[in-house]
Design a protein around this motif. Sequence first.
Motif, PDB file in Angstrom:
ATOM      1  N   ALA A   1     -14.804  -0.570  12.153  1.00 35.54           N
ATOM      2  CA  ALA A   1     -14.776  -0.417  10.697  1.00 35.54           C
ATOM      3  C   ALA A   1     -13.624   0.481  10.276  1.00 35.54           C
ATOM      4  N   MET A   2     -13.394   1.534  11.031  1.00 34.03           N
ATOM      5  CA  MET A   2     -12.284   2.418  10.705  1.00 34.03           C
ATOM      6  C   MET A   2     -10.929   1.735  10.921  1.00 34.03           C
ATOM      7  N   ASN A   3     -10.884   0.770  11.847  1.00 36.05           N
ATOM      8  CA  ASN A   3      -9.651   0.013  12.027  1.00 36.05           C
ATOM      9  C   ASN A   3      -9.306  -0.797  10.777  1.00 36.05           C
ATOM     10  N   LEU A   4     -10.325  -1.149  10.011  1.00 36.13           N
ATOM     11  CA  LEU A   4     -10.071  -1.909   8.783  1.00 36.13           C
ATOM     12  C   LEU A   4      -9.316  -1.093   7.741  1.00 36.13           C
ATOM     13  N   LEU A   5      -9.424   0.227   7.833  1.00 34.75           N
ATOM     14  CA  LEU A   5      -8.716   1.072   6.876  1.00 34.75           C
ATOM     15  C   LEU A   5      -7.210   0.847   6.969  1.00 34.75           C
ATOM     16  N   GLU A   6      -6.681   0.842   8.184  1.00 33.35           N
ATOM     17  CA  GLU A   6      -5.251   0.588   8.388  1.00 33.35           C
ATOM     18  C   GLU A   6      -4.881  -0.826   7.962  1.00 33.35           C
ATOM     19  N   VAL A   7      -5.750  -1.792   8.278  1.00 31.12           N
ATOM     20  CA  VAL A   7      -5.489  -3.176   7.897  1.00 31.12           C
ATOM     21  C   VAL A   7      -5.422  -3.313   6.380  1.00 31.12           C
ATOM     22  N   ALA A   8      -6.399  -2.731   5.691  1.00 31.09           N
ATOM     23  CA  ALA A   8      -6.442  -2.846   4.234  1.00 31.09           C
ATOM     24  C   ALA A   8      -5.212  -2.224   3.592  1.00 31.09           C
ATOM     25  N   ARG A   9      -4.801  -1.070   4.086  1.00 28.42           N
ATOM     26  CA  ARG A   9      -3.603  -0.411   3.533  1.00 28.42           C
ATOM     27  C   ARG A   9      -2.350  -1.247   3.762  1.00 28.42           C
ATOM     28  N   ALA A  10      -2.231  -1.845   4.951  1.00 31.38           N
ATOM     29  CA  ALA A  10      -1.058  -2.657   5.255  1.00 31.38           C
ATOM     30  C   ALA A  10      -0.996  -3.902   4.370  1.00 31.38           C
ATOM     31  N   ILE A  11      -2.137  -4.535   4.172  1.00 29.42           N
ATOM     32  CA  ILE A  11      -2.159  -5.731   3.326  1.00 29.42           C
ATOM     33  C   ILE A  11      -1.829  -5.361   1.881  1.00 29.42           C
ATOM     34  N   ARG A  12      -2.394  -4.272   1.413  1.00 25.99           N
ATOM     35  CA  ARG A  12      -2.124  -3.856   0.030  1.00 25.99           C
ATOM     36  C   ARG A  12      -0.642  -3.550  -0.156  1.00 25.99           C
ATOM     37  N   GLN A  13      -0.005  -2.951   0.846  1.00 24.41           N
ATOM     38  CA  GLN A  13       1.403  -2.575   0.726  1.00 24.41           C
ATOM     39  C   GLN A  13       2.327  -3.790   0.810  1.00 24.41           C
ATOM     40  N   GLU A  14       2.076  -4.702   1.763  1.00 28.07           N
ATOM     41  CA  GLU A  14       2.994  -5.816   1.990  1.00 28.07           C
ATOM     42  C   GLU A  14       2.656  -7.058   1.182  1.00 28.07           C
ATOM     43  N   PHE A  15       1.378  -7.215   0.840  1.00 27.16           N
ATOM     44  CA  PHE A  15       0.953  -8.428   0.130  1.00 27.16           C
ATOM     45  C   PHE A  15       0.038  -8.025  -1.035  1.00 27.16           C
ATOM     46  N   PRO A  16       0.587  -7.408  -2.064  1.00 27.09           N
ATOM     47  CA  PRO A  16      -0.254  -6.867  -3.138  1.00 27.09           C
ATOM     48  C   PRO A  16      -1.050  -7.925  -3.891  1.00 27.09           C
ATOM     49  N   HIS A  17      -0.661  -9.193  -3.798  1.00 24.00           N
ATOM     50  CA  HIS A  17      -1.369 -10.244  -4.519  1.00 24.00           C
ATOM     51  C   HIS A  17      -2.418 -10.950  -3.651  1.00 24.00           C
ATOM     52  N   VAL A  18      -2.571 -10.514  -2.406  1.00 25.30           N
ATOM     53  CA  VAL A  18      -3.580 -11.092  -1.504  1.00 25.30           C
ATOM     54  C   VAL A  18      -4.846 -10.246  -1.579  1.00 25.30           C
ATOM     55  N   HIS A  19      -5.962 -10.896  -1.888  1.00 29.11           N
ATOM     56  CA  HIS A  19      -7.240 -10.189  -1.919  1.00 29.11           C
ATOM     57  C   HIS A  19      -7.666  -9.838  -0.491  1.00 29.11           C
ATOM     58  N   PHE A  20      -8.284  -8.663  -0.328  1.00 32.90           N
ATOM     59  CA  PHE A  20      -8.818  -8.267   0.977  1.00 32.90           C
ATOM     60  C   PHE A  20     -10.306  -7.992   0.847  1.00 32.90           C
ATOM     61  N   GLY A  21     -11.108  -8.703   1.640  1.00 34.31           N
ATOM     62  CA  GLY A  21     -12.542  -8.503   1.659  1.00 34.31           C
ATOM     63  C   GLY A  21     -13.025  -8.238   3.073  1.00 34.31           C
ATOM     64  N   TYR A  22     -14.172  -7.588   3.180  1.00 35.63           N
ATOM     65  CA  TYR A  22     -14.682  -7.228   4.497  1.00 35.63           C
ATOM     66  C   TYR A  22     -16.203  -7.216   4.480  1.00 35.63           C
ATOM     67  N   GLY A  23     -16.786  -7.230   5.669  1.00 31.26           N
ATOM     68  CA  GLY A  23     -18.230  -7.148   5.822  1.00 31.26           C
ATOM     69  C   GLY A  23     -18.565  -6.948   7.280  1.00 31.26           C
ATOM     70  N   GLY A  24     -19.851  -7.047   7.592  1.00 31.72           N
ATOM     71  CA  GLY A  24     -20.290  -6.863   8.975  1.00 31.72           C
ATOM     72  C   GLY A  24     -21.480  -5.926   9.041  1.00 31.72           C
ATOM     73  N   ARG A  25     -22.119  -5.944  10.191  1.00 30.84           N
ATOM     74  CA  ARG A  25     -23.375  -5.218  10.355  1.00 30.84           C
ATOM     75  C   ARG A  25     -23.236  -3.726  10.070  1.00 30.84           C
ATOM     76  N   ILE A  26     -22.140  -3.106  10.463  1.00 31.58           N
ATOM     77  CA  ILE A  26     -21.996  -1.670  10.285  1.00 31.58           C
ATOM     78  C   ILE A  26     -22.051  -1.276   8.819  1.00 31.58           C
ATOM     79  N   PHE A  27     -21.543  -2.144   7.925  1.00 36.32           N
ATOM     80  CA  PHE A  27     -21.571  -1.845   6.490  1.00 36.32           C
ATOM     81  C   PHE A  27     -22.952  -2.111   5.889  1.00 36.32           C
ATOM     82  N   ASN A  28     -23.725  -2.977   6.519  1.00 42.56           N
ATOM     83  CA  ASN A  28     -25.089  -3.218   6.049  1.00 42.56           C
ATOM     84  C   ASN A  28     -25.999  -2.034   6.346  1.00 42.56           C
ATOM     85  N   VAL A  29     -25.819  -1.431   7.517  1.00 47.35           N
ATOM     86  CA  VAL A  29     -26.693  -0.314   7.900  1.00 47.35           C
ATOM     87  C   VAL A  29     -26.143   1.032   7.431  1.00 47.35           C
TER      88      VAL A  29
END
Length: 319
Positions: free
Chosen positions: A251-279
């Motif tokens: 889940a913490m790895n997604l933080l770097e991914v989300a920042r990179a996508i926001r910086q390089e592809f500002p018009h691309v939506h980023f969504g996430y999910g998974g068991r760790i976010f449910n609990v």
Amino acid sequence: MAQPPALGQLSTAPVFNTKAVARETGVPPDTFRAWERRYGIPCPQRTPGGHRLYSERDIAIIRWLRDRTAEGVNISHAIMLLTSVTDQAPPHIEPDAARSIDLMVDELVAALTTFDAQSAERLVSEAFAMYPFEQVLLELIQPTMVEVGERWHRGEINVAAEHFATEFVRRKLASLLNVFENQVQRDTIVVGCAPQELHDLGVMFASLFLVRRGWHVVYLGAQVPLADLIETIRKVRPKMVCLSASTLETAMNLLEVARAIRQEFPHVHFGYGGRIFNVNPELCAAIPGIFLGQDARELVQRVGELMASNGASIPPQRS
């Protein structure tokens, strides 16, 4: 694959006897009667003397199934695609007559943990014939895999049995993706797992739900490195990226991914999910993206809302 016939435009009046249907479709009576017995399709009416009478709708269905099987599609997959159009069980099967899906979970767990692929295949095909498509995925296959995982953690089954069950379900989901992928008419969505995330069944579920809704899914599978994800986004130009994580580390790895996508592809939506976010829903506050819900059904709703928003901010859902 050809789309299912426009059934709503066809007559349901019982007119044609079995011989006429065989002549009109070129399908032997034994074949379409076997489809009726096993899957509830077609659905002829009966004369007072017990003879079957078929409608124009029944004939169109039989022709379409004939063509799909001639293309090499498994009949159970063709039936699933056909019934998913209306998302309901075959009409002649009464709910009280259908076996409980909870009972089928127990039977599927038993089949998979004893390496009985034949029984598992029969159970899954039977479930798809009796219940709506998404209900089978969320109330049969998903609970089965949860129970298999818990039995492994308790030491009741070994890793070989757990792997056998996982690979059976993975093959089933992949084959279903193949059934539905040619229906795509909408924008591209990249789906995969966070860097170092190994558990990919959840994103396979998500991909299947999205493809079935007409989205073009580029499925990347488990542990997608950030550099490879960025390169893929450049090549396929998706409107959205959806990634999954099941542990705190991934889940913490997604933080770097989300920042990179926001910086390089500002018009691309980023969504996430998974068991760790449910609990641990508080983790959502750390990820600059959209939490897509606790299961695949919520995910497709959130994706639809987000893609229709033209970039407007949509707050994440909370448990």
